[in-house]
Scaffold this motif. Structure first.
Motif, PDB file in Angstrom:
ATOM      1  N   LYS A 164       0.830  -1.204   0.000  1.00  0.00           N
ATOM      2  CA  LYS A 164       0.000   0.000   0.000  1.00  0.00           C
ATOM      3  C   LYS A 164       0.863   1.253   0.000  1.00  0.00           C
ATOM      4  O   LYS A 164       0.576   2.227  -0.668  1.00  0.00           O
ATOM      5  CB  LYS A 164      -0.927   0.016   1.215  1.00  0.00           C
ATOM      6  N   LEU A 165       1.932   1.236   0.814  1.00  0.00           N
ATOM      7  CA  LEU A 165       2.836   2.384   0.899  1.00  0.00           C
ATOM      8  C   LEU A 165       3.523   2.636  -0.429  1.00  0.00           C
ATOM      9  O   LEU A 165       3.594   3.770  -0.898  1.00  0.00           O
ATOM     10  CB  LEU A 165       3.875   2.168   2.002  1.00  0.00           C
ATOM     11  N   SER A 166       4.005   1.577  -1.062  1.00  0.00           N
ATOM     12  CA  SER A 166       4.712   1.762  -2.339  1.00  0.00           C
ATOM     13  C   SER A 166       3.766   2.196  -3.445  1.00  0.00           C
ATOM     14  O   SER A 166       4.160   2.891  -4.363  1.00  0.00           O
ATOM     15  CB  SER A 166       5.468   0.498  -2.725  1.00  0.00           C
ATOM     16  N   SER A 167       2.481   1.817  -3.354  1.00  0.00           N
ATOM     17  CA  SER A 167       1.548   2.241  -4.382  1.00  0.00           C
ATOM     18  C   SER A 167       1.212   3.723  -4.260  1.00  0.00           C
ATOM     19  O   SER A 167       0.872   4.363  -5.235  1.00  0.00           O
ATOM     20  CB  SER A 167       0.261   1.402  -4.320  1.00  0.00           C
ATOM     21  N   SER A 173      12.132   1.348  -5.937  1.00  0.00           N
ATOM     22  CA  SER A 173      11.629   0.345  -5.010  1.00  0.00           C
ATOM     23  C   SER A 173      10.863   0.970  -3.852  1.00  0.00           C
ATOM     24  O   SER A 173      10.968   2.163  -3.565  1.00  0.00           O
ATOM     25  CB  SER A 173      12.801  -0.472  -4.459  1.00  0.00           C
ATOM     26  N   SER A 174      10.116   0.162  -3.165  1.00  0.00           N
ATOM     27  CA  SER A 174       9.354   0.622  -1.997  1.00  0.00           C
ATOM     28  C   SER A 174      10.303   0.974  -0.847  1.00  0.00           C
ATOM     29  O   SER A 174       9.972   1.780   0.007  1.00  0.00           O
ATOM     30  CB  SER A 174       8.350  -0.433  -1.572  1.00  0.00           C
ATOM     31  N   LEU A 179      12.470   5.117   3.010  1.00  0.00           N
ATOM     32  CA  LEU A 179      13.568   5.967   3.450  1.00  0.00           C
ATOM     33  C   LEU A 179      13.224   7.457   3.315  1.00  0.00           C
ATOM     34  O   LEU A 179      13.533   8.256   4.201  1.00  0.00           O
ATOM     35  CB  LEU A 179      14.840   5.635   2.678  1.00  0.00           C
ATOM     36  N   VAL A 180      12.569   7.814   2.218  1.00  0.00           N
ATOM     37  CA  VAL A 180      12.163   9.203   2.015  1.00  0.00           C
ATOM     38  C   VAL A 180      11.158   9.611   3.089  1.00  0.00           C
ATOM     39  O   VAL A 180      11.236  10.697   3.668  1.00  0.00           O
ATOM     40  CB  VAL A 180      11.591   9.413   0.595  1.00  0.00           C
ATOM     41  N   SER A 207      11.685  12.489   5.923  1.00  0.00           N
ATOM     42  CA  SER A 207      10.734  13.593   6.090  1.00  0.00           C
ATOM     43  C   SER A 207      10.250  13.676   7.524  1.00  0.00           C
ATOM     44  O   SER A 207      10.135  14.759   8.093  1.00  0.00           O
ATOM     45  CB  SER A 207       9.532  13.412   5.164  1.00  0.00           C
ATOM     46  N   LEU A 208       9.987  12.543   8.115  1.00  0.00           N
ATOM     47  CA  LEU A 208       9.535  12.500   9.502  1.00  0.00           C
ATOM     48  C   LEU A 208      10.627  13.008  10.445  1.00  0.00           C
ATOM     49  O   LEU A 208      10.361  13.813  11.346  1.00  0.00           O
ATOM     50  CB  LEU A 208       9.120  11.072   9.870  1.00  0.00           C
ATOM     51  N   ALA A 209      11.857  12.574  10.231  1.00  0.00           N
ATOM     52  CA  ALA A 209      12.975  13.022  11.064  1.00  0.00           C
ATOM     53  C   ALA A 209      13.201  14.528  10.919  1.00  0.00           C
ATOM     54  O   ALA A 209      13.412  15.233  11.906  1.00  0.00           O
ATOM     55  CB  ALA A 209      14.247  12.256  10.694  1.00  0.00           C
ATOM     56  N   ALA A 210      13.119  15.039   9.694  1.00  0.00           N
ATOM     57  CA  ALA A 210      13.288  16.479   9.471  1.00  0.00           C
ATOM     58  C   ALA A 210      12.190  17.268  10.184  1.00  0.00           C
ATOM     59  O   ALA A 210      12.442  18.331  10.750  1.00  0.00           O
ATOM     60  CB  ALA A 210      13.288  16.783   7.981  1.00  0.00           C
TER      61      ALA A 210
END
Length: 138
Positions: free
Chosen positions: A3-6, A13-14, A19-20, A24-27
């Motif tokens: 679901k996340l990769s879609s 790759s997913s 990682l992205v 984003s969450l860490a930033a």
């Protein structure tokens, strides 16, 4: 994971999508304190309202009076000042601080007297009971 990769707009790759998202969450977590502080300062500037927690009182231990005098020099109106001041500690209810501040401004010779309040969050319960009884009598 499918679901996340879609939903991810990053090609590949997913795993790269995850990682992205983590980056984003860490930033966001790293920038939150900075954005919060800037927002508080902007609010205070626009409204003229003091935001609690903006300033701090610093108690400094000094081995002798001369070193304390050296550390106590400060700038006022473009000039280095060194004055003798007496610290007056007044204990009262937090709800009475504004009333007390008004009285002090009437009595004090300075144009802008140094008046601030620190709440007592922890301490000896016997002392607080004694303080409450003393304030209730006045």
């Amino acid at each position: 994971m499918d679901k996340l990769s879609s939903r991810c707009s990053v090609p590949g790759s997913s795993r790269s999508c995850v990682l992205v998202c983590l980056w984003s969450l860490a930033a966001s977590f790293l920038l939150y304190p900075v954005l919060w502080t800037l927002g508080r300062q902007l609010h205070s500037t626009l409204t003229g309202i003091y935001i609690p927690g903006t300033y701090s009182v610093v108690f400094v231990n000094s081995p002798n009076e001369q070193i304390a005098r050296d550390m106590a020099r400060y700038f006022w109106n473009g000039v280095i000042e060194e004055n003798t001041e007496i610290l007056l500690l007044i204990k009262t209810k937090t709800s009475k601080v504004q009333l007390l501040s008004g009285y002090i401004r009437l009595m004090h010779p300075f144009e802008i007297p140094e008046i601030f309040s620190l709440t007592m969050d922890k301490g000896d319960q016997h002392y607080f009971k004694w303080l409450e009884e003393g304030i209730a009598k006045n």
